[in-house]
Design an enzyme around this catalytic site. Structure first.
Site, PDB file in Angstrom:
ATOM      1  N   ASP A 107      71.274 -11.436  18.953  1.00  0.00           N
ATOM      2  CA  ASP A 107      70.906 -11.859  17.533  1.00  0.00           C
ATOM      3  C   ASP A 107      70.605 -13.232  17.433  1.00  0.00           C
ATOM      4  OD1 ASP A 107      71.647  -9.267  16.825  1.00  0.00           O
ATOM      5  OD2 ASP A 107      73.255  -9.747  15.296  1.00  0.00           O
ATOM      6  N   HIS A 110      73.254  -9.540  25.587  1.00  0.00           N
ATOM      7  CA  HIS A 110      73.201  -8.387  26.268  1.00  0.00           C
ATOM      8  C   HIS A 110      71.930  -8.319  27.313  1.00  0.00           C
ATOM      9  CE1 HIS A 110      75.939  -6.034  23.784  1.00  0.00           C
ATOM     10  NE2 HIS A 110      75.918  -7.226  23.084  1.00  0.00           N
ATOM     11  N   SER A 165      75.323 -21.386  20.689  1.00  0.00           N
ATOM     12  CA  SER A 165      74.392 -22.048  21.457  1.00  0.00           C
ATOM     13  C   SER A 165      73.241 -21.093  21.624  1.00  0.00           C
ATOM     14  CB  SER A 165      74.744 -22.671  22.616  1.00  0.00           C
ATOM     15  OG  SER A 165      74.128 -23.573  23.034  1.00  0.00           O
TER      16      SER A 165
END
Length: 299
Positions: free
Chosen positions: A90, A147, A254
């Site tokens: 995200d 991921h 980050s």
């Protein structure tokens, strides 16, 4: 004026000490104080706790536990088309596009060297010269686990010490070579889409960077480059990760950078600088795939 002050603070503040202090505090169990800090963070950054497996902020023992909170299984469906790669996190696209020889676009007026990003690793640099890159910025409110865009066999990990500048649109536009200067963890995978690199970039207040196969990679911050390698998929000790599977996480903040070899993938036309990203949605489509058998037996 405010932007100039923020940039000035990036240069003069003791970033390493602040980061270590933040990491220490975020890992402490503070009872009601911890809950109050989490509640204030949720309110200020408008975090959607309905997506979390544990929506009740009282269920988190430390701020770090909250920050790396897992989502409900159905919150981020993973695109199942085997010819498509998916977004790893995200956040928002900082920049993306072709790697022009050895140069990666950072922001208007700024490029940086692929070889510098990869800590001078000439062999790895040659794999991705004239390839494609995607830089994804994770804001404080975002889900902070990272991921896999596709199935992959881990072959190499490099820890690169560096600065801890804040990473955000302002610093990207004003600090040259930002991503090649900051602390980072470089992970190289063999995939059906050719070699792929996924880089976890540190920043001010990023208390730690972790991977699912090694645990905490940093801290400690010892100031030296470290390198690890893994065997192919059919050998003992291999690390094989599936599309959509968690590969790492940030304890505070980050950026993630993906690198793809030339001629292997086409980035989704819907993605542009500033696009919001959701884990599991389409990142790219295959232009050329290797057979699973060939990937399994890469030297």
């Amino acid at each position: 004026m405010l932007d100039r002050i923020k940039l000035g603070l990036n240069h003069i503040l003791p970033k390493k000490a602040l980061t270590e202090l933040a990491g220490w505090g975020a890992g402490k169990r503070g009872g009601r104080l911890t809950k109050a800090v989490i509640d204030a963070f949720v309110w200020y950054y408008k975090v959607d706790m309905k997506e979390a497996q544990k929506p009740d902020t009282a269920s988190y023992r430390t701020f770090n536990d909250f920050f790396v909170r897992p989502l409900r299984d159905e919150a981020r469906p993973i695109e199942t088309d085997p010819n498509q790669l998916v977004l790893p996190a995200d956040g928002a696209i900082s920049q993306l596009g072709p790697i022009e020889g050895d140069q990666i676009f950072q922001a208007k007026g700024h490029t940086y060297s692929l070889e510098a990003l990869l800590a001078g690793n000439a062999a790895m640099t040659d794999m991705f010269r004239d390839g494609e890159f995607v830089t994804t910025y994770l804001a404080p409110r975002d889900y902070h686990r990272v991921h896999m865009p596709c199935n992959g066999i881990l072959r190499e990990m490099i820890y690169v010490p560096g600065d801890l500048y804040s990473v955000n649109p302002l610093t990207a536009q004003n600090i040259p070579n930002l991503f090649a200067r900051n602390e980072r963890v470089i992970c190289r995978f063999d995939t059906e889409f050719g070699p792929m690199v996924q880089i976890l970039v540190g920043a001010t207040i990023v208390g730690s960077i972790e991977t699912v196969w090694s645990g905490t990679v940093t801290p400690p911050r010892e100031g030296v480059i470290k390198r690890w390698s893994w065997p192919g998929a059919d050998e003992e000790g291999a690390v094989v990760l599936l599309k959509g599977q968690e590969m790492g996480r940030f304890k505070l903040g980050s950026t993630v950078i993906n690198l793809f070899a030339p001629g292997k993938v086409k980035l989704a036309e819907s993605l542009t600088a500033g696009s919001q990203t959701r884990l599991g949605a389409t990142l790219a489509t295959a232009l050329q795939k290797e057979s699973a058998e060939d990937v399994l037996h890469h030297p």
